[in-house]
Write an enzyme that holds these catalytic residues in place. Structure first.
Site, short mmCIF file in Angstrom:
data_model
loop_
_atom_site.label_atom_id
_atom_site.label_comp_id
_atom_site.label_asym_id
_atom_site.label_seq_id
_atom_site.Cartn_x
_atom_site.Cartn_y
_atom_site.Cartn_z
N HIS A 1 -9.83 5.62 -0.80
CA HIS A 1 -8.94 5.67 0.35
C HIS A 1 -9.56 6.56 1.42
O HIS A 1 -10.41 7.39 1.15
CB HIS A 1 -7.59 6.24 -0.07
CG HIS A 1 -6.81 5.34 -0.97
ND1 HIS A 1 -5.54 5.64 -1.42
CD2 HIS A 1 -7.11 4.14 -1.52
CE1 HIS A 1 -5.10 4.67 -2.20
NE2 HIS A 1 -6.04 3.75 -2.27
N ASP B 270 0.81 -1.21 0.00
CA ASP B 270 0.00 0.00 0.00
C ASP B 270 0.85 1.26 0.00
O ASP B 270 1.86 1.36 0.69
CB ASP B 270 -0.90 -0.01 1.24
CG ASP B 270 -1.89 1.14 1.26
OD1 ASP B 270 -2.33 1.56 0.17
OD2 ASP B 270 -2.23 1.60 2.36
N HIS C 92 -7.88 10.95 4.66
CA HIS C 92 -7.04 10.01 5.40
C HIS C 92 -7.10 10.34 6.89
O HIS C 92 -7.25 11.50 7.27
CB HIS C 92 -5.58 10.11 4.94
CG HIS C 92 -5.34 9.54 3.58
ND1 HIS C 92 -5.61 8.23 3.27
CD2 HIS C 92 -4.84 10.10 2.44
CE1 HIS C 92 -5.28 8.01 2.00
NE2 HIS C 92 -4.82 9.11 1.49
#
Length: 338
Positions: free
Chosen positions: A227, A92, A193
């Site tokens: 994400h 990742d 994130h």
């Protein structure tokens, strides 16, 4: 053997797209989380996509990411080969310039896919870097899938802070996928994130649908990836599953569950670990001269580790039902509880 590679993972994603379900691709930051994730997936009969980042490998390898990749890789291979569902590993958020770490992962032989993140670079540079990784993987002839990112997502990932999001443009997405050769595309549609709350996000499922439609119109049947999914609400996940998204990255939630489970356990068993008032805190002498003594059955690491594994398993099991992957494993045995 149910530890699988790129060609099998491609089949899993194709099946998910055809049936309208998806997966939470889950970052492994400790072995306890790894075991819990696989346990939860087995419990519901869902294939599972795990993820390894360079910073985790560096931590596990005591400062050596190549050593960490080997340790995690062999640990995962051993656990995965005994699993009752398909187990896959994605490398990742590989950054430009981290090709040596990528080679370390590939040499271990565990990755089914790799995610290169050059989204902070200008478009042409992003295409060039992604294409180079595509060619690097193709030279191995292992069928390893490549995920790339177009657009930028707000928040912190791997120590890199982005303070402003740039949404993915559908027509740019078509050109990017066509020229870079990526197999999955991570898009910027309003997630963040790190720690975030779904109600505060300017989430754009309509944009995800537009990107998916543009790609399909040009003959590019590429799964979309979101994400920063830890803060999304359940209804937002379900809506995104209708738009071509079939992979959601999740990391922060598991780290919180690890810390919260350990905290709650030790808070409930504090009298087995911390001496009561009036007893000297004689850690060096291990309380040899006191009537009180700590109770190993409650402070021994395996005890809290098992609690953590089980909590992570519960979370993963719930998530497989949310994304619809429960009972959809292409590799599960018939004993899985659907």
């Amino acid at each position: 053997m149910t530890f699988r590679g790129g060609p099998e993972l491609e089949t899993v994603y194709d099946h998910a797209r055809a049936e309208g379900h998806g997966f939470f691709a889950s970052n492994v930051t400790t072995p306890e989380i790894l075991v819990g994730l696989i346990r939860g997936a087995e419990r519901t009969g869902s294939d599972v996509v795990l993820q390894l980042k360079r910073d985790t490998a560096e931590h596990v390898g005591a400062g050596d990411p190549a050593a960490g990749a080997s340790i995690i890789g062999e640990y995962l291979r051993t656990i995965g080969e005994n699993a009752d569902v398909g187990v896959f590993l994605n490398v990742d958020h590989l950054r430009p310039g981290e090709e040596a770490f990528l080679d370390s992962c590939l040499d271990v032989g565990t990755p089914a896919s790799v995610m290169i993140d050059a989204s902070h670079e200008p478009f042409e540079e992003n295409v060039r870097i992604t294409r180079e990784i595509r060619e690097r993987l193709d030279a191995r002839d292992d069928g390893i899938l490549l995920e790339a990112e177009l657009g930028t997502i707000e928040g912190e990932e791997g120590g890199v802070r982005t303070d402003e999001a740039f949404y993915t443009d559908p027509e740019e997405a078509v050109e990017f996928v066509d020229r870079s050769g990526c197999d999955l595309l991570a898009v910027s549609i309003g997630t963040e994130h790190g720690v975030s709350a779904g109600r505060d996000l300017d989430l754009r499922p309509d944009l995800a649908a537009d990107i998916d439609r543009a790609l399909r119109d040009h003959g590019l049947d590429v799964p979309l990836v979101v994400h920063g999914a830890s803060g999304l609400e359940d209804d937002q996940i379900r809506r995104l599953l209708e738009t071509g998204v079939c992979k959601f990255n999740k990391n922060t939630r598991y780290q919180y569950e690890y810390a919260r489970t350990a905290h709650d356990f030790y808070a409930a068993h504090g009298d087995a670990i911390v001496p009561p008032e009036g007893v000297e805190d004689d850690r060096e002498g291990f309380f040899a001269d006191a009537e009180w003594s700590p109770r190993k059955a409650e402070f021994g690491p395996p005890v809290v580790i098992e609690e953590i594994r089980e909590r992570i398993a519960e979370v993963m099991a719930d998530l497989t039902h949310l994304t619809g992957s429960a009972g959809e494993s292409l590799y599960a045995d018939s004993s899985a509880d659907e």
